[in-house]
Write a protein that holds these residues in place. Structure first.
Motif, PDB file in Angstrom:
ATOM      1  N   HIS A  63       4.859   0.920  12.034  1.00 38.86           N
ATOM      2  CA  HIS A  63       4.427   1.640  10.831  1.00 38.86           C
ATOM      3  C   HIS A  63       5.549   1.806   9.813  1.00 38.86           C
ATOM      4  O   HIS A  63       5.359   1.574   8.618  1.00 38.86           O
ATOM      5  N   ASP A  64       6.708   2.235  10.268  1.00 39.11           N
ATOM      6  CA  ASP A  64       7.854   2.364   9.361  1.00 39.11           C
ATOM      7  C   ASP A  64       9.132   2.088  10.139  1.00 39.11           C
ATOM      8  O   ASP A  64       9.086   1.681  11.307  1.00 39.11           O
ATOM      9  N   CYS A  71      -0.078  -3.440  10.215  1.00 40.95           N
ATOM     10  CA  CYS A  71      -1.248  -3.550   9.342  1.00 40.95           C
ATOM     11  C   CYS A  71      -1.553  -4.979   8.932  1.00 40.95           C
ATOM     12  O   CYS A  71      -2.472  -5.208   8.126  1.00 40.95           O
ATOM     13  N   ARG A 103      -7.559  -3.409  -1.144  1.00 38.14           N
ATOM     14  CA  ARG A 103      -7.456  -1.969  -1.304  1.00 38.14           C
ATOM     15  C   ARG A 103      -8.038  -1.505  -2.632  1.00 38.14           C
ATOM     16  O   ARG A 103      -8.621  -0.439  -2.746  1.00 38.14           O
ATOM     17  N   GLU A 107       2.362   4.796  14.792  1.00 38.66           N
ATOM     18  CA  GLU A 107       0.925   5.025  14.781  1.00 38.66           C
ATOM     19  C   GLU A 107       0.276   4.267  15.942  1.00 38.66           C
ATOM     20  O   GLU A 107       0.823   3.258  16.405  1.00 38.66           O
ATOM     21  N   ASP A 144       0.854  -1.184   0.000  1.00 38.62           N
ATOM     22  CA  ASP A 144       0.000   0.000   0.000  1.00 38.62           C
ATOM     23  C   ASP A 144       0.890   1.235   0.000  1.00 38.62           C
ATOM     24  O   ASP A 144       2.108   1.135   0.160  1.00 38.62           O
ATOM     25  N   PRO A 145       0.331   2.420  -0.187  1.00 45.62           N
ATOM     26  CA  PRO A 145       1.157   3.627  -0.281  1.00 45.62           C
ATOM     27  C   PRO A 145       1.708   4.118   1.048  1.00 45.62           C
ATOM     28  O   PRO A 145       2.532   5.035   1.063  1.00 45.62           O
ATOM     29  N   TRP A 146       1.279   3.553   2.173  1.00 44.78           N
ATOM     30  CA  TRP A 146       1.594   4.122   3.483  1.00 44.78           C
ATOM     31  C   TRP A 146       2.656   3.359   4.256  1.00 44.78           C
ATOM     32  O   TRP A 146       3.266   3.905   5.167  1.00 44.78           O
ATOM     33  N   HIS A 147       2.861   2.106   3.927  1.00 46.72           N
ATOM     34  CA  HIS A 147       3.729   1.258   4.739  1.00 46.72           C
ATOM     35  C   HIS A 147       4.919   0.764   3.919  1.00 46.72           C
ATOM     36  O   HIS A 147       4.732  -0.024   2.978  1.00 46.72           O
TER      37      HIS A 147
END
Length: 216
Positions: A192-193, A95, A65, A148, A14-17
């Motif tokens: 998260h990262d 996630c 997604r 997060e 996904d674009p966030w992780h």
């Protein structure tokens, strides 16, 4: 002990992780803990090759997604179920509580899932994590992590919360453990990262959860 990390790519990305950043961090933690670690960048393929592994680590995103959802292959779904039946340890990160939605045993095994329109998180930032009780080992200290705070996750079945943080004055689980049939399941909603794994306290928690899941 052998661990397999299923890392998100394709429709599990996904674009966030940034899984290409966090998976090497997880590999390093597990290697330092004495595990022999393999990484599979195809989540569904990983589920077909779990024989011989003591620990499955899932670091992947939501395959629903987009509109063109590709169902998980039957061989993958069956492979994961067989691994649970024999008692493989499972460690789910961040996630992963919103992934593998078409695996019937995934949500049931984890004991909690992200629910669209219900679950949420405040902006990423410094998080004070309280370690409540870590079964089967020495006590771990509280720690601060840049991450997060997943909130309002749907609980499924019984679980033992081992760490928590606060959101709007309410405690939320940061990590929990449970058993599902013959398997030990550990869930850590942090990660998260890569900044999350700069926290020595978080790295220690991940190591302990991995050891607990494999009864090591």
């Amino acid at each position: 002990m052998k661990a397999l990390i299923a890392s998100g790519t394709g429709h599990y990305a996904d674009p966030w992780h940034p899984f290409p950043e966090t998976t090497p961090e997880l590999r390093a933690i597990l290697t330092d803990a004495g595990f022999m670690v393999d990484v599979d960048d195809d989540v569904d393929h990983a589920m077909t090759r779990l024989d011989g592994f003591d620990l499955l680590v899932v670091n992947a995103g939501d395959p629903w997604r987009g509109e063109d959802t590709v169902p998980a292959p039957t061989a993958a779904v069956d492979g994961f179920t067989r691994a649970l039946d024999r008692g493989i340890g499972v460690l789910a990160l961040h996630c992963a509580v919103a992934t593998m939605r078409d695996y019937p045993d995934w949500a049931a095994a984890l004991g909690g899932m992200w629910v669209p329109q219900l679950s949420w998180h405040p902006p990423v930032g410094d998080v004070e994590v309280r370690v409540l009780s870590v079964p089967g080992g020495d006590a771990l200290p509280d720690f601060t992590v840049f991450d997060e705070r997943y909130s309002r996750l749907q609980a499924i079945g019984r679980r033992e919360v081992v760490a928590e943080f606060t959101v709007d004055g309410e405690p939320m689980p940061a990590a929990w453990v449970r058993t599902y049939g013959a398997s030990r399941i550990a869930v850590d909603v942090l990660g998260h990262d890569a900044r999350s794994y700069a926290s020595a306290g978080h790295r220690a928690l991940v190591e302990h959860l991995a050891r607990w899941a494999t009864d090591a």
